[in-house]
Each structure stands twice: as structure tokens, then as C-alpha cells.
Design a protein around this motif. Structure first.
Motif, PDB file in Angstrom:
ATOM      1  N   ALA A  11     -15.861   4.708 -13.771  1.00  0.00           N
ATOM      2  CA  ALA A  11     -17.128   5.147 -13.190  1.00  0.00           C
ATOM      3  C   ALA A  11     -16.853   5.997 -11.959  1.00  0.00           C
ATOM      4  O   ALA A  11     -15.841   5.821 -11.280  1.00  0.00           O
ATOM      5  CB  ALA A  11     -18.000   3.941 -12.818  1.00  0.00           C
ATOM      6  N   SER A  12     -17.754   6.937 -11.680  1.00  0.00           N
ATOM      7  CA  SER A  12     -17.659   7.751 -10.464  1.00  0.00           C
ATOM      8  C   SER A  12     -18.701   7.255  -9.478  1.00  0.00           C
ATOM      9  O   SER A  12     -19.770   6.766  -9.850  1.00  0.00           O
ATOM     10  CB  SER A  12     -17.896   9.226 -10.784  1.00  0.00           C
ATOM     11  N   PHE A  66     -16.674  10.357  -2.007  1.00  0.00           N
ATOM     12  CA  PHE A  66     -16.616  10.469  -3.463  1.00  0.00           C
ATOM     13  C   PHE A  66     -15.432   9.665  -3.960  1.00  0.00           C
ATOM     14  O   PHE A  66     -14.393   9.606  -3.292  1.00  0.00           O
ATOM     15  CB  PHE A  66     -16.451  11.938  -3.894  1.00  0.00           C
ATOM     16  N   GLY A  67     -15.567   9.046  -5.119  1.00  0.00           N
ATOM     17  CA  GLY A  67     -14.430   8.267  -5.626  1.00  0.00           C
ATOM     18  C   GLY A  67     -14.621   7.812  -7.055  1.00  0.00           C
ATOM     19  O   GLY A  67     -15.558   8.217  -7.748  1.00  0.00           O
ATOM     20  N   ARG A  68     -13.695   6.949  -7.473  1.00  0.00           N
ATOM     21  CA  ARG A  68     -13.702   6.424  -8.831  1.00  0.00           C
ATOM     22  C   ARG A  68     -13.553   4.911  -8.791  1.00  0.00           C
ATOM     23  O   ARG A  68     -12.852   4.354  -7.937  1.00  0.00           O
ATOM     24  CB  ARG A  68     -12.555   7.032  -9.645  1.00  0.00           C
ATOM     25  N   ILE A  69     -14.197   4.252  -9.736  1.00  0.00           N
ATOM     26  CA  ILE A  69     -14.097   2.796  -9.896  1.00  0.00           C
ATOM     27  C   ILE A  69     -13.534   2.527 -11.281  1.00  0.00           C
ATOM     28  O   ILE A  69     -13.991   3.113 -12.263  1.00  0.00           O
ATOM     29  CB  ILE A  69     -15.475   2.114  -9.754  1.00  0.00           C
ATOM     30  N   ILE A  82     -22.595  -3.778 -21.403  1.00  0.00           N
ATOM     31  CA  ILE A  82     -23.626  -4.310 -20.496  1.00  0.00           C
ATOM     32  C   ILE A  82     -23.091  -4.374 -19.072  1.00  0.00           C
ATOM     33  O   ILE A  82     -23.769  -3.987 -18.111  1.00  0.00           O
ATOM     34  CB  ILE A  82     -24.083  -5.706 -20.972  1.00  0.00           C
ATOM     35  N   LEU A  83     -21.867  -4.865 -18.912  1.00  0.00           N
ATOM     36  CA  LEU A  83     -21.257  -4.937 -17.587  1.00  0.00           C
ATOM     37  C   LEU A  83     -21.135  -3.545 -16.968  1.00  0.00           C
ATOM     38  O   LEU A  83     -21.419  -3.346 -15.783  1.00  0.00           O
ATOM     39  CB  LEU A  83     -19.872  -5.594 -17.689  1.00  0.00           C
ATOM     40  N   ALA A  84     -20.736  -2.563 -17.789  1.00  0.00           N
ATOM     41  CA  ALA A  84     -20.604  -1.195 -17.295  1.00  0.00           C
ATOM     42  C   ALA A  84     -21.961  -0.648 -16.852  1.00  0.00           C
ATOM     43  O   ALA A  84     -22.078  -0.014 -15.799  1.00  0.00           O
ATOM     44  CB  ALA A  84     -19.991  -0.305 -18.372  1.00  0.00           C
ATOM     45  N   ALA A  85     -22.996  -0.891 -17.650  1.00  0.00           N
ATOM     46  CA  ALA A  85     -24.329  -0.392 -17.319  1.00  0.00           C
ATOM     47  C   ALA A  85     -24.848  -0.992 -16.019  1.00  0.00           C
ATOM     48  O   ALA A  85     -25.576  -0.341 -15.262  1.00  0.00           O
ATOM     49  CB  ALA A  85     -25.296  -0.684 -18.464  1.00  0.00           C
ATOM     50  N   SER A  86     -24.456  -2.243 -15.732  1.00  0.00           N
ATOM     51  CA  SER A  86     -24.920  -2.893 -14.502  1.00  0.00           C
ATOM     52  C   SER A  86     -24.401  -2.192 -13.262  1.00  0.00           C
ATOM     53  O   SER A  86     -25.021  -2.254 -12.197  1.00  0.00           O
ATOM     54  CB  SER A  86     -24.499  -4.364 -14.495  1.00  0.00           C
ATOM     55  N   LEU A  87     -23.266  -1.507 -13.379  1.00  0.00           N
ATOM     56  CA  LEU A  87     -22.720  -0.789 -12.221  1.00  0.00           C
ATOM     57  C   LEU A  87     -23.651   0.331 -11.769  1.00  0.00           C
ATOM     58  O   LEU A  87     -23.688   0.677 -10.579  1.00  0.00           O
ATOM     59  CB  LEU A  87     -21.340  -0.215 -12.550  1.00  0.00           C
ATOM     60  N   ALA A  98     -26.152   5.502  -2.167  1.00  0.00           N
ATOM     61  CA  ALA A  98     -25.043   5.794  -3.074  1.00  0.00           C
ATOM     62  C   ALA A  98     -25.543   5.817  -4.515  1.00  0.00           C
ATOM     63  O   ALA A  98     -26.635   5.322  -4.822  1.00  0.00           O
ATOM     64  CB  ALA A  98     -23.933   4.758  -2.927  1.00  0.00           C
ATOM     65  N   SER A  99     -24.744   6.402  -5.367  1.00  0.00           N
ATOM     66  CA  SER A  99     -25.036   6.411  -6.799  1.00  0.00           C
ATOM     67  C   SER A  99     -23.748   6.207  -7.575  1.00  0.00           C
ATOM     68  O   SER A  99     -22.684   6.678  -7.164  1.00  0.00           O
ATOM     69  CB  SER A  99     -25.700   7.725  -7.213  1.00  0.00           C
ATOM     70  N   VAL A 100     -23.848   5.492  -8.693  1.00  0.00           N
ATOM     71  CA  VAL A 100     -22.697   5.214  -9.545  1.00  0.00           C
ATOM     72  C   VAL A 100     -23.033   5.661 -10.964  1.00  0.00           C
ATOM     73  O   VAL A 100     -24.136   5.403 -11.448  1.00  0.00           O
ATOM     74  CB  VAL A 100     -22.329   3.710  -9.537  1.00  0.00           C
ATOM     75  N   GLU A 101     -22.084   6.322 -11.609  1.00  0.00           N
ATOM     76  CA  GLU A 101     -22.273   6.760 -12.988  1.00  0.00           C
ATOM     77  C   GLU A 101     -21.041   6.394 -13.805  1.00  0.00           C
ATOM     78  O   GLU A 101     -19.917   6.737 -13.431  1.00  0.00           O
ATOM     79  CB  GLU A 101     -22.483   8.267 -13.056  1.00  0.00           C
TER      80      GLU A 101
END
Length: 444
Positions: A11-12, A66-69, A82-87, A98-101
Motif C-alpha cells: 500500500a502507498s 510519502f511512503g509504502r506499507i 478484507i484486511l487490505a481494504a481496512s487499511l 493522510a490517505s492510504v491506497e
């Protein structure tokens, strides 16, 4: 990464402020806690080793981060998704918006499958007795083995064994091209390994007769352009359009090398018939008869880009700055009769007037007909350039162009960039034409 992980969530993250890695990790745990119930609680999943550690890489610049997870998961596909979407529900990191995608969910097992397949091929090739080969196959196999084993290095670059002492060398793009030429008995090839020509090759071109043998695509054009800037090119050969050197058969390689064209003759016989289009930022001309039909368009594009970058011509030794000659950004968008600047111009210069000279504090992304793709605040230019689809042809920025913004523009394939000002650049990519508003005005 846990060896038992089946998936990697990528994720970014972007934050309107300066944040640290610990802030991001805290936000991930804090804002997803209780969201998915006890069975998918992130802390419980980590304690039971169903989810690995949260890997965060974060950089800050100009008051933004800016970064990556990356999170390793041993859950099944549905639970991992589902876990990914929760981010993406995370909207604050520390005190900052902030925003996470989620950009990708990687199947780790696919890499393991590929490793199994590769190893199986090795075992299949070396662990079973082959049927008896006839003499011609035996001879060909031995010859090919010798040729491939001959590949060596010249100052760290893939090369044939004759590069070190040959009077003439062939410059190709990559290691696979060197191997292909070795299989056909050509032992004096050296690879540049990318569009940035190394100093080693540039120095080599000053001492030897050099033939550039390049792929018939944009990468080949860019390599020829930079090679001509940093070194001396004697002859040029392009693979047929859309093909690579490594794709060619033996007779095609030998025929191409026999018919190589002297670099200085590629453009001497051209008919000077430039055509300027106000909606296009290129100048078209009639290809030289010396170039083969298969590569004429490729060579012409390379020449046009080289002259646009160097600002030099070879006719009668004359030298002129490209920005002082006729600029293809035709100014066909004057202000209205009442002095108002049009906000929807049809030329690059018109957009510069509408965005920069009007001090809008924005960035405008344009397609190759100078239609507006998107207009964003100047502070959001990096995100817009890196994520906008389709890829912009040109960007007009009422602000300072930074190295980071220029790098992402080059990576995405932006061809023109006009900004109010420019930071000191460590390196300017050769495939992006960069100008400030003052430089554009000086060309008028």
C-alpha cells in the motif's frame, strides 16, 4: 518476511505533514482496531503469527510525507483482501491528514512456484539421458556452448572477449544482445545496460570505430541520442521496428551489420520540409534515403530529439540554440479582446499564460493535443503526475520544479515540463524537455 506468509499486501501512504514510521504503525493499529471484529483484529493476528510485522518506508519533503506499507499475511484470499481494504480507512497519521491506497496483493507462493519450475527444468535437462544426437546436433551444441561461455566483462559491462583489443566495437543495449551476437560469432559487442550511457562506453567510443546496434523502439532512440551526446558514433543499425536485437536470426544480424549506415549520412540527404502544427510539439521532416525503410522513422525521431536537446545542427558547421529557432508551440491563443486570458487554450504557450503568468498556484496536466487532463494545486503535482491516467504528455506548473518531481515525470513518460522556476538538478533526464517560464519567454 515470515517464511509461512502466503501474500504480501502493498500500500502507498501520503500525509499532509511530516510523520515518522512509528506514527504510521500506530495509525494502522489504532484506526483498524475493532473495525473487523475479534477474528480479524490486527494485533491478535500478529500474536497468532497469521500476520507478519508491518514494514513502513516513509520519506518527507516540502512539508509532506510519502511512503509504502508492506504487510505479510498467512490468511486466505478473502481474509487478506478484507484486511487490505481496512487499511484504506486510515485518514489520519499523528496530527496530519493522510490517505492510504492498496496498490497490490502479491502471491508469495507464485515466486516459489517459479523457483520450483526453474529447478525442475534444470533437473530435467541434467538428470536424464537424452536420446542419441546426430553429428550435426552435437557440433552445433558444442559450438553454442563455447560461444556463450565466451561472454566476459569490460570494466563491469557485459561484453564479448574481443572488446578489450578490437579496433572496432558494437554497442548494444543489454546482456541478451551480447549473447545473441556471440552465438552468431560476433565477439566485439559491449552492452550499455540501460538508457544512461556509462562513462566506460563513452570513453571507448573516442578510441574505436563504433557501430550502435540498437532495438527498434523508443529505448533504442534514447540510447542513440545520449550516445551521440557523450561519445562518437561512426555507424548506426536499428533492428526492425518493434523488434529487439536478441530477436533477430543470424542472417538478419549479418545483413544489418553489412548494411550499416554512417551516422553522419543519416540526415545529410534529407529534404528540408519541416511542417509545424500548433497542436503538436514535434517537427516532422522527410526521412533520408540512406536510412532503410524498416528504420527510417526511428532514426528520424532520434535525430529530431537529439537536435532538440543539444540545440546544434550539422549543416555547414552552423550552431544555433533550439529555443531561439522557430518554436513549434505556436502562439495561437492570444488574450480575448478585453484582455482576459483564456483558460482552455490549445497550445502549450497558451496554457503557460493561463496557469503560470496568471499566478494560479496550480499544476495543469495536458495530453498530446494540449487538452486538459487534470488541474490540481501545485502542492499536489507529484501525486497527480505519478498517478494520473492517461500519462500526461506535458505538465505546466506554477511553482518550483524539484528533482523528485522531474524524476517521477521521466519515469511515467512525460515529454514536456514548464515550471515557474527550477531547483538545482543533480541530473536532468534526457527524455523530458524542461523549461522555465523565463526560458520560454526568451525564445519568443
Amino acid at each position: 518476511m515470515d517464511d509461512t506468509a502466503k501474500y504480501l499486501i502493498h500500500a502507498s501512504i501520503a500525509a499532509d505533514g511530516v510523520v515518522e514510521r512509528s506514527d504510521v504503525v500506530g495509525a494502522v493499529f489504532g484506526q483498524t482496531e475493532g473495525l473487523l471484529g475479534d477474528e480479524l483484529d490486527l494485533r491478535d493476528l500478529q500474536q497468532s503469527s497469521k500476520v507478519g510485522r508491518i514494514d513502513v518506508q516513509i520519506d518527507s519533503e516540502n512539508g509532506q510525507s510519502f511512503g509504502r506499507i508492506t504487510i505479510a499475511s498467512s490468511l486466505d484470499k478473502v481474509e487478506t483482501a478484507i484486511l487490505a481494504a481496512s487499511l484504506e480507512t486510515i485518514d489520519r497519521v499523528g496530527p496530519c491528514q493522510a490517505s492510504v491506497e492498496v496498490t497490490n496483493i502479491e502471491d508469495v507462493r507464485e515466486a516459489k512456484r517459479r523457483k520450483v519450475i526453474d529447478r525442475a527444468k534444470e533437473l530435467l535437462a541434467g538428470s536424464f539421458d537424452e536420446s542419441v544426437m546426430d553429428s550435426s546436433k552435437i557440433l552445433e551444441e558444442v559450438r553454442e556452448s563455447v560461444r556463450i561461455d565466451d561472454i566476459t566483462e569490460y570494466r563491469g559491462l557485459p561484453a564479448g572477449p574481443r572488446v578489450a583489443d578490437a579496433d572496432a566495437v558494437i554497442v548494444v543495449e543489454g546482456r541478451a544482445d551480447v549473447l545473441t551476437l556471440l552465438q552468431y560469432g560476433v565477439k566485439n559487442a559491449v552492452a550499455v545496460e540501460g538508457t544512461n550511457v556509462p562513462d566506460t562506453v563513452a570513453d571507448l567510443t573516442e578510441e574505436r570505430t563504433v557501430t550502435a546496434f540498437l532495438d527498434g523502439d523508443r529505448g533504442g532512440e534514447l540510447i542513440l541520442r545520449e550516445l551521440a551526446q557523450v561519445g562518437d558514433v561512426d555507424y548506426v543499425v536499428f533492428a526492425p521496428e518493434g523488434q529487439s536485437v536478441e530477436d533477430l536470426e543470424r542472417h538478419e544480424v549479418m545483413s544489418a551489420l553489412r548494411d550499416k549506415t554512417p551516422y553522419g549520412e543519416l540526415f545529410d540527404d534529407e529534404e528540408p520540409a519541416p511542417a509545424v502544427d500548433g497542436n503538436d510539439d514535434t517537427v516532422e521532416s522527410v526521412p533520408t534515403a540512406a536510412a532503410s525503410a524498416a528504420t527510417a522513422s526511428t532514426l528520424e525521431t532520434a535525430r529530431s530529439e537529439t537536435e532538440g536537446t543539444d540545440g546544434e545542427t550539422d549543416d555547414a558547421g552552423a550552431t544555433a540554440n533550439a529555443d531561439e529557432t522557430a518554436d513549434p508551440d505556436v502562439d495561437d491563443d492570444p488574450p480575448d479582446s478585453n484582455g482576459t486570458v483564456r483558460d482552455d487554450p490549445s497550445t502549450l504557450r497558451g496554457h503557460v499564460r493561463a496557469v503560470i503568468e496568471s499566478e494560479t498556484g496550480s499544476a495543469r496536466l495536458l495530453d498530446d493535443t494540449f487538452e486538459i487532463i487534470e488541474t490540481v494545486p501545485a502542492a499536489d503535482a507529484f501525486d497527480a503526475v505519478s498517478g494520473t491516467d492517461p500519462v500526461p504528455y506535458a505538465v505546466v506548473l506554477d511553482g518550483e520544479l524539484t528533482q523528485r518531481l522531474l524524476d517521477v515525470a521521466a519515469q511515467r513518460g512525460v515529454e514536456q515540463f514548464v515550471a515557474r522556476s527550477s531547483d538545482e538538478m543533480v541530473k536532468t533526464p534526457v527524455d523530458v524537455r524542461v523549461r522555465t517560464v523565463d526560458q520560454l519567454a526568451a525564445a519568443d
